[in-house]
Design an enzyme around this catalytic site. Structure first.
Site, PDB file in Angstrom:
ATOM      1  N   GLU A 177       0.885  -1.168   0.000  1.00 29.31           N
ATOM      2  CA  GLU A 177       0.000   0.000   0.000  1.00 29.31           C
ATOM      3  C   GLU A 177       0.913   1.205   0.000  1.00 29.31           C
ATOM      4  O   GLU A 177       1.578   1.489   1.001  1.00 29.31           O
ATOM      5  CB  GLU A 177      -0.903  -0.081   1.242  1.00 29.31           C
ATOM      6  CG  GLU A 177      -2.119   0.787   1.164  1.00 29.31           C
ATOM      7  CD  GLU A 177      -1.967   1.982   2.050  1.00 29.31           C
ATOM      8  OE1 GLU A 177      -1.578   3.038   1.507  1.00 29.31           O
ATOM      9  OE2 GLU A 177      -2.214   1.868   3.257  1.00 29.31           O
ATOM     10  N   CYS A 211      -2.214   8.527   3.500  1.00 32.82           N
ATOM     11  CA  CYS A 211      -1.952   8.382   2.069  1.00 32.82           C
ATOM     12  C   CYS A 211      -3.224   8.535   1.247  1.00 32.82           C
ATOM     13  O   CYS A 211      -3.138   8.646   0.027  1.00 32.82           O
ATOM     14  CB  CYS A 211      -1.287   7.039   1.812  1.00 32.82           C
ATOM     15  SG  CYS A 211      -2.254   5.711   2.460  1.00 32.82           S
TER      16      CYS A 211
HETATM   17  C1  SIN Z   1      -2.882   5.355   5.419  1.00 39.06           C
HETATM   18  O1  SIN Z   1      -2.313   4.280   5.152  1.00 39.06           O
HETATM   19  O2  SIN Z   1      -2.244   6.405   5.508  1.00 39.06           O
HETATM   20  C2  SIN Z   1      -4.388   5.407   5.509  1.00 39.06           C
HETATM   21  C3  SIN Z   1      -4.914   4.816   6.715  1.00 39.06           C
HETATM   22  C4  SIN Z   1      -6.394   4.587   6.574  1.00 39.06           C
HETATM   23  O3  SIN Z   1      -7.116   5.520   6.264  1.00 39.06           O
HETATM   24  O4  SIN Z   1      -6.824   3.450   6.749  1.00 39.06           O
END
Ligand code: SIN
Length: 410
Positions: A177, A211
């Site tokens: 991710e 993100c």
């Molecule tokens: C991230 O990985 O920054 C997002 C976390 C989320 O919204 O689950």
């Protein structure tokens, strides 16, 4: 066990990350939700019986664990990003070696201690902490070690590319991710109050440090000025600043000076190329709230938006860059002008435009009239340089299972 200790865990999260305590409590609940969901879902995960073409055989599939899963997790969500990976991997029958970000080892160690106190079998959930100086060496070991069968990583696209290459040498399973640069489109027919509230959530959650935060905000020219004013009022109404321990506070500092410098760099770059502030810019009232504090900033980007830094990389901070557009096609084209494809958001009242836009956006996750897509039950992940595989939802369990086919002669 996590539920029983939620206040302590939230306090640790606030101490380690500087998140407002109220937000930390929400993130502890988010972490618990993953465990609850995967526990329930694995009981409903099973193989198939497949009608065989050859009459003297029958074919079945069974699902089996992969073995050791390595989980490299980020600093920005130091509890839930671990339970999202480890919860699915362990529910699927694997053991986990978690390497938390060097910035936030304590939340990971606390989870390991609570796993032990809950009676979790020894060796099933392991944490390897390391400082910034050894993070590459530990990461490489996890990629090269033959005992590790799957590497699950959340972090930047550039690090993801290195890990991907390293894992290819031993053909490990990977799920990644990676970064995003989410577009957020406000069409002319949108309900502007709802769109502003959705944008406040999407752009400014965790002070802009996720993100999936909106970064390229596209607003139809006919509503551009009205929407920027409504957004400013929404921000004034929504966020409360102050001590991170005060339960009414909903907006905290950025995690690091590095993160603060990047947000300021993107802001100064936009202003130097003709962008104009809608809110106050950074000033003494930010400094009074503590180091690395930047209250939400809105910028109207103007004619030179294409050359601005925020178009190239996610700002990861609380600066909202507004770009005007004239046609639906133009908005989709700008939204899709990126090698990253994690999340995208839009607001419209038109049901036909809603479907067409959701289908046209090149991303793994779409928020159609919502500013928050993250949920335990939803397959979470991106396409292109935003990642491989899905976390959350039933697809997350599949990532950590092998399907074995058994052909039976009768
Ligand atoms: C991230 O990985 O920054 C997002 C976390 C989320 O919204 O689950």
């Amino acid at each position: 066990m996590i539920k029983k200790n939620k206040e302590d865990l939230a306090a640790l999260c606030t101490l380690e990350l500087g998140k407002p305590y109220t937000e930390s409590l929400v993130s502890v609940q988010y972490a618990v939700d993953f465990l609850d969901w995967f526990e329930g879902a694995i009981e409903r995960t099973f193989g198939d019986t497949i009608p065989a073409a050859r009459g003297n055989t029958r074919i079945f599939t069974i699902k089996q664990p992969q073995g050791v899963v390595a989980a490299i997790t980020p600093w920005n969500s130091p509890l839930a990003m671990i339970t999202r990976k480890a919860g699915a991997a362990i529910a699927a029958g694997n053991s986990v070696v978690c390497k938390p970000a060097p910035e936030t080892p304590l939340c990971a160690l606390a989870l390991a201690k609570l796993f032990e106190r809950a009676g979790g079998p020894s060796g099933v959930f392991n944490v390897v902490t390391c400082g910034a100086e050894s993070t590459i060496a530990v990461g490489e070991e996890l990629c090269h070690n033959d005992l590790v069968k799957h590497l699950s990583f959340t972090g930047s696209t550039s690090v993801g590319k290195h890990l991907n290459i390293a894992c290819a040498k031993s053909i490990k399973r990977i799920s990644m991710e990676l970064g995003g640069n989410a577009p957020f489109i406000v069409f002319a027919d949108a309900n502007l109050d709802e769109a502003a509230q959705g944008l406040a959530t999407s752009k400014f959650r965790s002070s802009g440090q996720t993100c999936v935060c909106a970064n390229r905000i596209l607003v139809h020219a006919s509503i551009f000025d009205d929407f920027s004013e409504i957004l400013k009022k929404t921000i004034d109404r929504t966020f409360v600043y102050g001590s991170v321990w005060d339960r009414s506070v909903t907006f905290g500092p950025l995690y690091s000076l590095k993160g603060m410098s990047k947000a300021i760099l993107h802001l100064e770059d936009a202003l130097s190329k003709g962008g104009r502030l809608v809110t106050d810019g950074p000033d003494a009232t930010d400094m009074e709230l503590g180091p690395n504090f930047l209250k939400p900033v809105i910028v109207k980007t103007g004619a030179s938006w294409k050359s601005m830094k925020f178009m190239e990389e996610e700002t990861f901070g609380p600066v909202a860059f507004l770009i005007g557009f004239d046609t639906e096609q133009e908005a989709i084209e700008i939204a899709n002008q990126s090698s990253l494809g994690l999340a995208a958001y839009f607001y419209t009242q038109d049901i036909s435009r809603l479907w067409k836009t959701a289908e046209a956006l090149n991303v793994g996750m779409v928020g159609a009239r919502v500013g928050l897509v993250s949920a335990t039950e939803m397959p979470f992940g991106g396409i292109m340089e935003s990642g491989i595989g899905r976390e959350g939802g039933i697809e997350a369990l599949s990532e950590f299972l092998e399907t074995k086919s058994i052909t039976l002669g009768i």
